[in-house]
Design a protein around this motif. Sequence first.
Motif, PDB file in Angstrom:
ATOM      1  N   LEU A 131       0.826  -1.201   0.000  1.00  0.00           N
ATOM      2  CA  LEU A 131       0.000   0.000   0.000  1.00  0.00           C
ATOM      3  C   LEU A 131       0.862   1.254   0.000  1.00  0.00           C
ATOM      4  CD1 LEU A 131      -2.796  -1.045   2.541  1.00  0.00           C
ATOM      5  CD2 LEU A 131      -2.735  -1.340   0.056  1.00  0.00           C
ATOM      6  N   GLN A 132       0.253   2.339  -0.432  1.00  0.00           N
ATOM      7  CA  GLN A 132       0.956   3.618  -0.503  1.00  0.00           C
ATOM      8  C   GLN A 132       1.043   4.233   0.895  1.00  0.00           C
ATOM      9  OE1 GLN A 132       2.382   4.989  -3.244  1.00  0.00           O
ATOM     10  NE2 GLN A 132       3.165   6.662  -1.971  1.00  0.00           N
ATOM     11  N   ALA A 133       2.269   4.560   1.300  1.00  0.00           N
ATOM     12  CA  ALA A 133       2.481   5.146   2.628  1.00  0.00           C
ATOM     13  C   ALA A 133       2.410   6.668   2.537  1.00  0.00           C
ATOM     14  CB  ALA A 133       3.835   4.718   3.181  1.00  0.00           C
ATOM     15  N   GLU A 134       1.657   7.283   3.429  1.00  0.00           N
ATOM     16  CA  GLU A 134       1.562   8.729   3.496  1.00  0.00           C
ATOM     17  C   GLU A 134       2.707   9.280   4.334  1.00  0.00           C
ATOM     18  OE1 GLU A 134      -2.228   9.866   4.961  1.00  0.00           O
ATOM     19  OE2 GLU A 134      -3.349   8.725   3.450  1.00  0.00           O
ATOM     20  N   LYS A 135       3.179  10.474   3.941  1.00  0.00           N
ATOM     21  CA  LYS A 135       4.306  11.075   4.636  1.00  0.00           C
ATOM     22  C   LYS A 135       3.899  11.468   6.038  1.00  0.00           C
ATOM     23  CE  LYS A 135       7.792  14.704   4.300  1.00  0.00           C
ATOM     24  NZ  LYS A 135       8.286  15.877   3.544  1.00  0.00           N
ATOM     25  N   LEU A 136       4.728  11.145   6.986  1.00  0.00           N
ATOM     26  CA  LEU A 136       4.457  11.429   8.385  1.00  0.00           C
ATOM     27  C   LEU A 136       4.967  12.821   8.746  1.00  0.00           C
ATOM     28  CD1 LEU A 136       3.596  10.498  11.260  1.00  0.00           C
ATOM     29  CD2 LEU A 136       5.951   9.641  11.540  1.00  0.00           C
ATOM     30  N   THR A 137       4.102  13.566   9.397  1.00  0.00           N
ATOM     31  CA  THR A 137       4.518  14.874   9.899  1.00  0.00           C
ATOM     32  C   THR A 137       5.144  14.676  11.266  1.00  0.00           C
ATOM     33  OG1 THR A 137       2.700  15.942   8.719  1.00  0.00           O
ATOM     34  CG2 THR A 137       3.732  17.203  10.483  1.00  0.00           C
ATOM     35  N   SER A 138       6.441  14.862  11.315  1.00  0.00           N
ATOM     36  CA  SER A 138       7.163  14.598  12.555  1.00  0.00           C
ATOM     37  C   SER A 138       7.000  15.745  13.538  1.00  0.00           C
ATOM     38  CB  SER A 138       8.650  14.389  12.257  1.00  0.00           C
ATOM     39  OG  SER A 138       9.222  15.566  11.716  1.00  0.00           O
ATOM     40  N   THR A 139       7.412  15.464  14.778  1.00  0.00           N
ATOM     41  CA  THR A 139       7.356  16.495  15.815  1.00  0.00           C
ATOM     42  C   THR A 139       8.268  17.658  15.487  1.00  0.00           C
ATOM     43  OG1 THR A 139       6.937  14.740  17.438  1.00  0.00           O
ATOM     44  CG2 THR A 139       7.575  16.903  18.293  1.00  0.00           C
ATOM     45  N   ASP A 140       9.417  17.350  14.878  1.00  0.00           N
ATOM     46  CA  ASP A 140      10.341  18.430  14.489  1.00  0.00           C
ATOM     47  C   ASP A 140       9.700  19.350  13.460  1.00  0.00           C
ATOM     48  OD1 ASP A 140      12.229  17.408  16.188  1.00  0.00           O
ATOM     49  OD2 ASP A 140      13.245  16.217  14.634  1.00  0.00           O
ATOM     50  N   ILE A 142       6.522  19.852  13.096  1.00  0.00           N
ATOM     51  CA  ILE A 142       5.499  20.635  13.794  1.00  0.00           C
ATOM     52  C   ILE A 142       6.139  21.781  14.569  1.00  0.00           C
ATOM     53  CG2 ILE A 142       3.735  20.541  15.585  1.00  0.00           C
ATOM     54  CD1 ILE A 142       3.184  17.671  14.770  1.00  0.00           C
ATOM     55  N   MET A 143       7.265  21.519  15.217  1.00  0.00           N
ATOM     56  CA  MET A 143       7.951  22.564  15.968  1.00  0.00           C
ATOM     57  C   MET A 143       8.490  23.649  15.039  1.00  0.00           C
ATOM     58  SD  MET A 143       7.484  21.818  19.072  1.00  0.00           S
ATOM     59  CE  MET A 143       8.571  23.073  19.752  1.00  0.00           C
ATOM     60  N   LYS A 144       8.993  23.236  13.868  1.00  0.00           N
ATOM     61  CA  LYS A 144       9.479  24.231  12.896  1.00  0.00           C
ATOM     62  C   LYS A 144       8.340  25.121  12.416  1.00  0.00           C
ATOM     63  CE  LYS A 144      13.395  21.542  11.138  1.00  0.00           C
ATOM     64  NZ  LYS A 144      13.957  20.846   9.943  1.00  0.00           N
ATOM     65  N   THR A 145       7.198  24.483  12.172  1.00  0.00           N
ATOM     66  CA  THR A 145       6.039  25.264  11.730  1.00  0.00           C
ATOM     67  C   THR A 145       5.593  26.235  12.815  1.00  0.00           C
ATOM     68  OG1 THR A 145       5.330  23.416  10.340  1.00  0.00           O
ATOM     69  CG2 THR A 145       3.699  25.101  10.830  1.00  0.00           C
ATOM     70  N   LEU A 146       5.544  25.742  14.061  1.00  0.00           N
ATOM     71  CA  LEU A 146       5.166  26.607  15.180  1.00  0.00           C
ATOM     72  C   LEU A 146       6.157  27.752  15.361  1.00  0.00           C
ATOM     73  CD1 LEU A 146       3.998  23.986  17.845  1.00  0.00           C
ATOM     74  CD2 LEU A 146       2.573  25.540  16.501  1.00  0.00           C
TER      75      LEU A 146
END
Length: 328
Positions: A131-140, A142-146
Amino acid sequence: MAASDNRRAITVGIFLSLGLIIFIIGVFTLGGEQKSFAKNIKISAVFDDVAGLKKGNDVWFSGVKVGTITSIKFVGTSQVDVNMKIDQSVQQFIHRNAGVRISSDGFIGNKLIVIDGGSPQAPQVDDGAVLQAEKLTSTDDIMKTLQSNNQNLLAITSDFKLLSHKILQGKGTVGTLLADSLMGEQLRRSMANLQTATASAARLAGQLDVFSKKMNTKGGFADKVLTDTVVFSRIKASIAQLQQAATNASTLTDNLNKVSNKLNEKDNAVGVLLNDPKAAAQIRSTLNNLQQSSIKLNDDLEAAQHNFFLKGFFKDRAKAKADSLRKK
């Protein structure tokens, strides 16, 4: 002695039987949770980062546990191949274009894999499908975005602080409006004028509506002009007459222009009189001579009336004129 040994053997047998029963129950219980005895199919997905996913973690579909992770191994340069086994009973709900993503059981719970069903038009997934794996949004990430959002918020706050400071100092249009009472009064007057103009426009629209209704009133002038062919023919004839009158006036104007041009030329008597001073002087001299000659002629005729030879002729003429007046 023999009786004692028999009781001991019976007791041991009972404990062994109970232990065996408990063991079998435990095996079936754990196997039921792990679905070891159910029919399963194998699927897999390749991730760039599994974020702490472990062998034995759950596989969920629509919020229900449907399988477990059987193995995790590296493939290629730095990718991770995750193998799973899921209950065969949910195979019909999972399609070939389904995707898998890594999630967690709660905010800080164990990692797990969530399967999205895919579109119903696609065929169901096969045993051993990838199956096709979706890219995981890591904690890093999320922190960069914040952190980026915090920087943007700080910049906006700084700009707003500077703007409010300038407004309080009376700088800019808004600051001038707040600090300058004269400009504020002018703005209020402008708004009042705008409201007056709006009201006037509304009244004009109403008047135009009334006028249009009057124009459409049956029997009115506009209705006759638009619908009565006789009235339209008369108006058309009047317009034709006006056009003819305008044409005649234009012709008359042209003739007057020609006459005035002739008066400015010296090839006619009137033009000579108006434009040739020498000829005009000669004509005046001629008229003076004629006047003097007429005066002399009157004097000669007066003298002839008193002449002895013509005196009787003039008397008879005067008598005949008197008789004709009496007869009338």
